[in-house]
Scaffold this motif. Sequence first.
Motif, PDB file in Angstrom:
ATOM      1  N   GLY A  76       1.165 136.259 -38.116  1.00 10.99           N
ATOM      2  CA  GLY A  76       0.101 135.358 -38.517  1.00 10.99           C
ATOM      3  C   GLY A  76      -0.107 134.245 -37.507  1.00 10.99           C
ATOM      4  O   GLY A  76       0.516 134.216 -36.446  1.00 10.99           O
ATOM      5  N   PRO A  77      -1.006 133.316 -37.848  1.00 11.43           N
ATOM      6  CA  PRO A  77      -1.340 132.237 -36.906  1.00 11.43           C
ATOM      7  C   PRO A  77      -0.114 131.412 -36.537  1.00 11.43           C
ATOM      8  O   PRO A  77       0.682 131.048 -37.398  1.00 11.43           O
ATOM      9  N   PRO A  78       0.017 131.086 -35.251  1.00 10.32           N
ATOM     10  CA  PRO A  78       1.171 130.301 -34.797  1.00 10.32           C
ATOM     11  C   PRO A  78       0.928 128.813 -34.933  1.00 10.32           C
ATOM     12  O   PRO A  78      -0.189 128.355 -35.165  1.00 10.32           O
ATOM     13  N   ASP A  79       1.996 128.056 -34.747  1.00 12.82           N
ATOM     14  CA  ASP A  79       1.926 126.616 -34.563  1.00 12.82           C
ATOM     15  C   ASP A  79       1.948 126.365 -33.060  1.00 12.82           C
ATOM     16  O   ASP A  79       2.605 127.098 -32.315  1.00 12.82           O
ATOM     17  N   GLU A  80       1.241 125.347 -32.619  1.00 13.51           N
ATOM     18  CA  GLU A  80       1.272 124.931 -31.217  1.00 13.51           C
ATOM     19  C   GLU A  80       2.051 123.627 -31.153  1.00 13.51           C
ATOM     20  O   GLU A  80       1.715 122.672 -31.857  1.00 13.51           O
ATOM     21  N   LEU A  81       3.088 123.599 -30.338  1.00 16.66           N
ATOM     22  CA  LEU A  81       3.914 122.403 -30.216  1.00 16.66           C
ATOM     23  C   LEU A  81       3.834 121.877 -28.795  1.00 16.66           C
ATOM     24  O   LEU A  81       4.236 122.557 -27.848  1.00 16.66           O
ATOM     25  N   SER A  82       3.300 120.670 -28.642  1.00 11.54           N
ATOM     26  CA  SER A  82       3.355 119.986 -27.357  1.00 11.54           C
ATOM     27  C   SER A  82       4.738 119.359 -27.253  1.00 11.54           C
ATOM     28  O   SER A  82       5.185 118.675 -28.178  1.00 11.54           O
ATOM     29  N   LEU A  83       5.398 119.581 -26.142  1.00 11.82           N
ATOM     30  CA  LEU A  83       6.746 119.035 -25.962  1.00 11.82           C
ATOM     31  C   LEU A  83       6.744 117.706 -25.213  1.00 11.82           C
ATOM     32  O   LEU A  83       7.800 117.151 -24.924  1.00 11.82           O
ATOM     33  N   TRP A  84       5.556 117.175 -24.900  1.00 12.46           N
ATOM     34  CA  TRP A  84       5.474 115.908 -24.181  1.00 12.46           C
ATOM     35  C   TRP A  84       6.155 114.780 -24.955  1.00 12.46           C
ATOM     36  O   TRP A  84       6.939 114.022 -24.401  1.00 12.46           O
ATOM     37  N   SER A  85       5.845 114.670 -26.249  1.00 15.92           N
ATOM     38  CA  SER A  85       6.439 113.579 -27.029  1.00 15.92           C
ATOM     39  C   SER A  85       7.953 113.764 -27.173  1.00 15.92           C
ATOM     40  O   SER A  85       8.702 112.786 -27.242  1.00 15.92           O
ATOM     41  N   VAL A  86       8.408 115.002 -27.186  1.00 16.55           N
ATOM     42  CA  VAL A  86       9.847 115.275 -27.246  1.00 16.55           C
ATOM     43  C   VAL A  86      10.514 114.770 -25.965  1.00 16.55           C
ATOM     44  O   VAL A  86      11.561 114.113 -26.014  1.00 16.55           O
ATOM     45  N   LEU A  87       9.892 115.027 -24.828  1.00 16.90           N
ATOM     46  CA  LEU A  87      10.418 114.545 -23.549  1.00 16.90           C
ATOM     47  C   LEU A  87      10.436 113.018 -23.523  1.00 16.90           C
ATOM     48  O   LEU A  87      11.438 112.413 -23.113  1.00 16.90           O
ATOM     49  N   GLU A  88       9.350 112.384 -23.967  1.00 18.42           N
ATOM     50  CA  GLU A  88       9.316 110.922 -24.003  1.00 18.42           C
ATOM     51  C   GLU A  88      10.430 110.356 -24.870  1.00 18.42           C
ATOM     52  O   GLU A  88      11.103 109.402 -24.480  1.00 18.42           O
ATOM     53  N   ARG A  89      10.618 110.935 -26.060  1.00 15.57           N
ATOM     54  CA  ARG A  89      11.673 110.449 -26.956  1.00 15.57           C
ATOM     55  C   ARG A  89      13.050 110.625 -26.322  1.00 15.57           C
ATOM     56  O   ARG A  89      13.923 109.764 -26.445  1.00 15.57           O
ATOM     57  N   THR A 111       4.121 127.998 -28.159  1.00 13.45           N
ATOM     58  CA  THR A 111       3.455 128.622 -29.300  1.00 13.45           C
ATOM     59  C   THR A 111       4.553 129.201 -30.175  1.00 13.45           C
ATOM     60  O   THR A 111       5.399 129.948 -29.686  1.00 13.45           O
ATOM     61  N   LEU A 112       4.550 128.846 -31.472  1.00 14.93           N
ATOM     62  CA  LEU A 112       5.686 129.158 -32.350  1.00 14.93           C
ATOM     63  C   LEU A 112       5.275 129.866 -33.636  1.00 14.93           C
ATOM     64  O   LEU A 112       4.241 129.566 -34.220  1.00 14.93           O
ATOM     65  N   TRP A 113       6.160 130.762 -34.059  1.00 10.79           N
ATOM     66  CA  TRP A 113       6.071 131.406 -35.365  1.00 10.79           C
ATOM     67  C   TRP A 113       7.409 131.217 -36.073  1.00 10.79           C
ATOM     68  O   TRP A 113       8.440 131.107 -35.428  1.00 10.79           O
ATOM     69  N   ARG A 114       7.384 131.247 -37.377  1.00 10.61           N
ATOM     70  CA  ARG A 114       8.614 131.209 -38.171  1.00 10.61           C
ATOM     71  C   ARG A 114       8.732 132.567 -38.843  1.00 10.61           C
ATOM     72  O   ARG A 114       7.835 132.988 -39.578  1.00 10.61           O
ATOM     73  N   ALA A 115       9.818 133.292 -38.566  1.00 11.38           N
ATOM     74  CA  ALA A 115      10.027 134.618 -39.147  1.00 11.38           C
ATOM     75  C   ALA A 115      11.513 134.828 -39.406  1.00 11.38           C
ATOM     76  O   ALA A 115      12.340 134.572 -38.527  1.00 11.38           O
TER      77      ALA A 115
END
Length: 145
Positions: A76-89, A111-115
């Motif tokens: 199904g449709p994935p989630d899109e995760l920008s890792l920029w804020s993770v790097l900043e933190r 691009t992420l899925w949970r399965a």
Amino acid sequence: MTTAQHLATIDLLRYRAFPAGPERSGPVGSGPGFHVGELATSEEFWEDDGTRRELVEEQFEAERDGLTALLTARWGPPDELSLWSVLERSMEGEEIPEPWSTLSCHTPRVTLWRAEGRWIGVGVSQWDKELPFQLLAVITDVDLP
């Protein structure tokens, strides 16, 4: 590698047990709760004027997008995760769990899925403009930061 080989690698990593500590086996880096597999790696760009680098980046993004379409058909449709804020933190001193901490240093988005209790992701990585691009697969049970 072909798209079929990329899918086979992702499936292999999905069912592989996570190690107790960090380890590397060929193109796969693993640790407690994760595997990061290098599905494809480009050439380096030390002598490039930027033209070849741009073409290769487009190629790797197209490969990621093709793989994303096939995985979307599965889960199904994935989630899109920008890792920029993770790097900043992380740079501000927050402790970020692996694999997210290291991924945020060289992979702008995933691009992420949970399965089946695990996150499965794909992204395009590049540590620096002269270094190769990599198409990565991430399999983890470590929740998103």
